[in-house]
Design a protein around this motif. Sequence first.
Motif, PDB file in Angstrom:
ATOM      1  N   VAL A 145       9.101   0.305   8.245  1.00 47.89           N
ATOM      2  CA  VAL A 145       8.478  -0.813   7.936  1.00 47.89           C
ATOM      3  C   VAL A 145       9.555  -2.187   8.318  1.00 47.89           C
ATOM      4  CG1 VAL A 145       9.670  -0.676   5.621  1.00 47.89           C
ATOM      5  CG2 VAL A 145       7.344  -1.956   5.831  1.00 47.89           C
ATOM      6  N   SER A 146      10.718  -1.896   8.692  1.00 47.32           N
ATOM      7  CA  SER A 146      11.640  -2.899   8.872  1.00 47.32           C
ATOM      8  C   SER A 146      11.162  -3.656  10.218  1.00 47.32           C
ATOM      9  CB  SER A 146      13.032  -2.391   8.894  1.00 47.32           C
ATOM     10  OG  SER A 146      13.410  -1.281  10.005  1.00 47.32           O
ATOM     11  N   TRP A 153       2.822  -5.150   8.863  1.00 45.19           N
ATOM     12  CA  TRP A 153       4.081  -4.956   7.708  1.00 45.19           C
ATOM     13  C   TRP A 153       3.502  -5.218   6.376  1.00 45.19           C
ATOM     14  CZ3 TRP A 153       5.658  -8.870   4.664  1.00 45.19           C
ATOM     15  CH2 TRP A 153       6.499  -8.722   3.667  1.00 45.19           C
ATOM     16  N   ARG A 156       1.744  -2.119   5.240  1.00 44.95           N
ATOM     17  CA  ARG A 156       2.860  -0.940   5.153  1.00 44.95           C
ATOM     18  C   ARG A 156       3.820  -1.049   3.931  1.00 44.95           C
ATOM     19  NH1 ARG A 156       5.004   2.326   9.039  1.00 44.95           N
ATOM     20  NH2 ARG A 156       2.891   1.998  10.123  1.00 44.95           N
ATOM     21  N   ARG A 157       4.027  -2.208   3.729  1.00 45.41           N
ATOM     22  CA  ARG A 157       4.773  -2.666   2.525  1.00 45.41           C
ATOM     23  C   ARG A 157       4.133  -2.588   1.376  1.00 45.41           C
ATOM     24  NH1 ARG A 157      10.516  -4.926   2.161  1.00 45.41           N
ATOM     25  NH2 ARG A 157      10.610  -5.847   0.109  1.00 45.41           N
ATOM     26  N   ARG A 158       3.049  -2.891   1.214  1.00 41.74           N
ATOM     27  CA  ARG A 158       2.384  -2.510  -0.016  1.00 41.74           C
ATOM     28  C   ARG A 158       2.128  -1.112  -0.357  1.00 41.74           C
ATOM     29  NH1 ARG A 158      -0.958  -7.240   1.676  1.00 41.74           N
ATOM     30  NH2 ARG A 158      -2.346  -5.594   2.568  1.00 41.74           N
ATOM     31  N   THR A 161       5.911   0.390  -1.173  1.00 42.05           N
ATOM     32  CA  THR A 161       6.475  -0.035  -2.346  1.00 42.05           C
ATOM     33  C   THR A 161       6.734   0.694  -3.649  1.00 42.05           C
ATOM     34  OG1 THR A 161       6.528  -2.465  -1.596  1.00 42.05           O
ATOM     35  CG2 THR A 161       6.957  -2.053  -3.768  1.00 42.05           C
ATOM     36  N   GLU A 344       9.315   6.019   8.490  1.00 37.48           N
ATOM     37  CA  GLU A 344       9.898   5.721   7.495  1.00 37.48           C
ATOM     38  C   GLU A 344      10.774   6.924   6.945  1.00 37.48           C
ATOM     39  OE1 GLU A 344       8.923   2.772   6.449  1.00 37.48           O
ATOM     40  OE2 GLU A 344       7.246   2.273   7.548  1.00 37.48           O
ATOM     41  N   ARG A 487      11.198  -9.785   2.504  1.00 40.01           N
ATOM     42  CA  ARG A 487      11.742  -8.721   3.441  1.00 40.01           C
ATOM     43  C   ARG A 487      12.958  -8.108   2.886  1.00 40.01           C
ATOM     44  NH1 ARG A 487       8.900  -8.457   8.876  1.00 40.01           N
ATOM     45  NH2 ARG A 487       9.902  -6.249   8.933  1.00 40.01           N
ATOM     46  N   LEU A 490      14.118  -2.831   0.059  1.00 40.86           N
ATOM     47  CA  LEU A 490      13.330  -1.909  -1.139  1.00 40.86           C
ATOM     48  C   LEU A 490      14.320  -0.980  -1.731  1.00 40.86           C
ATOM     49  CD1 LEU A 490      10.007  -1.066   0.763  1.00 40.86           C
ATOM     50  CD2 LEU A 490      10.251  -2.466  -1.314  1.00 40.86           C
TER      51      LEU A 490
END
Length: 541
Positions: A145-146, A153, A156-158, A161, A344, A487, A490
């Motif tokens: 994700v970075s 993005w 994927r972040r959602r 998380t 990931e 960003r 996390l």
Amino acid sequence: MECSNFSFINTIVVSVATLLLYSVLRITYVVWWRPKSLEWYLRRQGIKGTSYKLFHGDTKELVMSSKEAWSKPMTQITHHIVPRVIPFVYQMVENYGKISMSWKETRASIIVADTELMKLVLENKNGHFVKPPLNPLVDLLQLGVSTLEGEKWAKRRRLITPAFHLEKLKVTPNAPEGSCSTNKTIAIHVLMVSGKQEMIPAFATSCCNLVERWTELVSLEGSCEWDVAPEFHNLAGDVIARTAFGSSYEEGKKIFELQKEQAVLVLEAYYSFYVPGFRFIPTRKNKRRYDIDKEIKTTLRDMIHKKEQAIKNGEFKDNDLLGLLLQCKEQSGNEMTVEDVIEECKLFYFAGQETTANWLTWTLITLSMYPNWQEKARQEVLQICGKKIPSAENMNHLKVVSMILYEVLRLYPPVTVLPRHTSKKTSIGGMPIPAGVDIQLPTLLLHYEPEYWGDDAEEFRPERFAEGVSKASKDQIAFYPFGWGPRFCLGQNFAMIEAKMALAMILQRFWFELSPSYMHAPYQVITLQPQHGAPVILHQI
């Protein structure tokens, strides 16, 4: 017939000549015309800096300045580390100001060392600041994700998380043999059944193993000299393996060792001039880079397959990061593949281990320099926790420990420069910036800026954080160890709990001082590390 042949040959000659002319013009545009036009444009905005040099830009100067700075340790043990850690950026700001221009090969690179402008870039409200395009060989390490952008993005972040919420990382480790204290097994069991503290037992198990190993080392003579840097890498690796994959460090050790070797090879590729297609040439180092990548992916793919089978058989619940990522994969339809899960996992393995391990290493080094703060922290831990394994509630009350950890993070952040890239023509604080320009955000400089931290910015003063992060610096936040904006890292809460637990349990049982062999030499290899290790003398309490 002869006319026809002549016409055909003539057509070929013209085509080849046209292709050659186009190639020459294209190369000239890429390696000279566009960079010089950008330089002229940026100078018109009042941005000072170096002039573009054909092909390499400032790459040679950047490499040479780092080699020179890192060639010998610091003559004194102080926190005046900026000129040593990021010498090129430091000199650029000194010579040209907080907004200055340099060159990464043929790309313009603007250094932004102003806290307000840096914050605007990190907040990225217009979406025009993205991660810079990297040498494909660098991508072998930095994926997941970075490195994603845009809608991909965001999705994927959602998805991932929730996997990093504290209450989601539910781990039930086996209690290790031996004991940190006479009631360790009972203490861990209590933590395991205490509601929302399911992450704490994994930290406790790993920290107990560390403390027991150190106790054996010092028990014979009461003290022992030990390099704590690899010890904390083992600890962080064990914590990640337990909380993320439900296994112990030994099972993940192979991945950690391979990732560390890959980091060195990646850094070398980053500082080298990249010729398109070079990654396909089977040089010894290229071959090793791809062999490492293949081995890591194969190991992780096997772990994923075993986890999927265990879940199907009802043997394990989705109680670790890998299980949660697989759950995310199922919920996403076709948006997340097994390869995405692998990336990931690679990211979490590397970032999770490096950040916490180096944070704890610098903390022990710093507390060895300041025995008064070491004793203050120890008294707080003993008052709140006694010799028992700290609980989540205990750690919430460790104010001095938190202040120390934040101040260490200010002086020795894991990442010293955050890179960005303009995907479209945009502006920074009203200053127009063309598309295709790299932006360097040297957060380390802000952490040492007297304007925000006072004239004692280079001193270790944990009391700055007595009222929390938001009030630690003057006027506005100038503290970005985990990034800023959408960003932000996390895993920052995860890292903080792990660091608190480890430091508290070490303080309960040992006091420590720097070894005479210690050489103060912070340097950057992806993350900020002690170049010659961290030998300290441990004394049992």
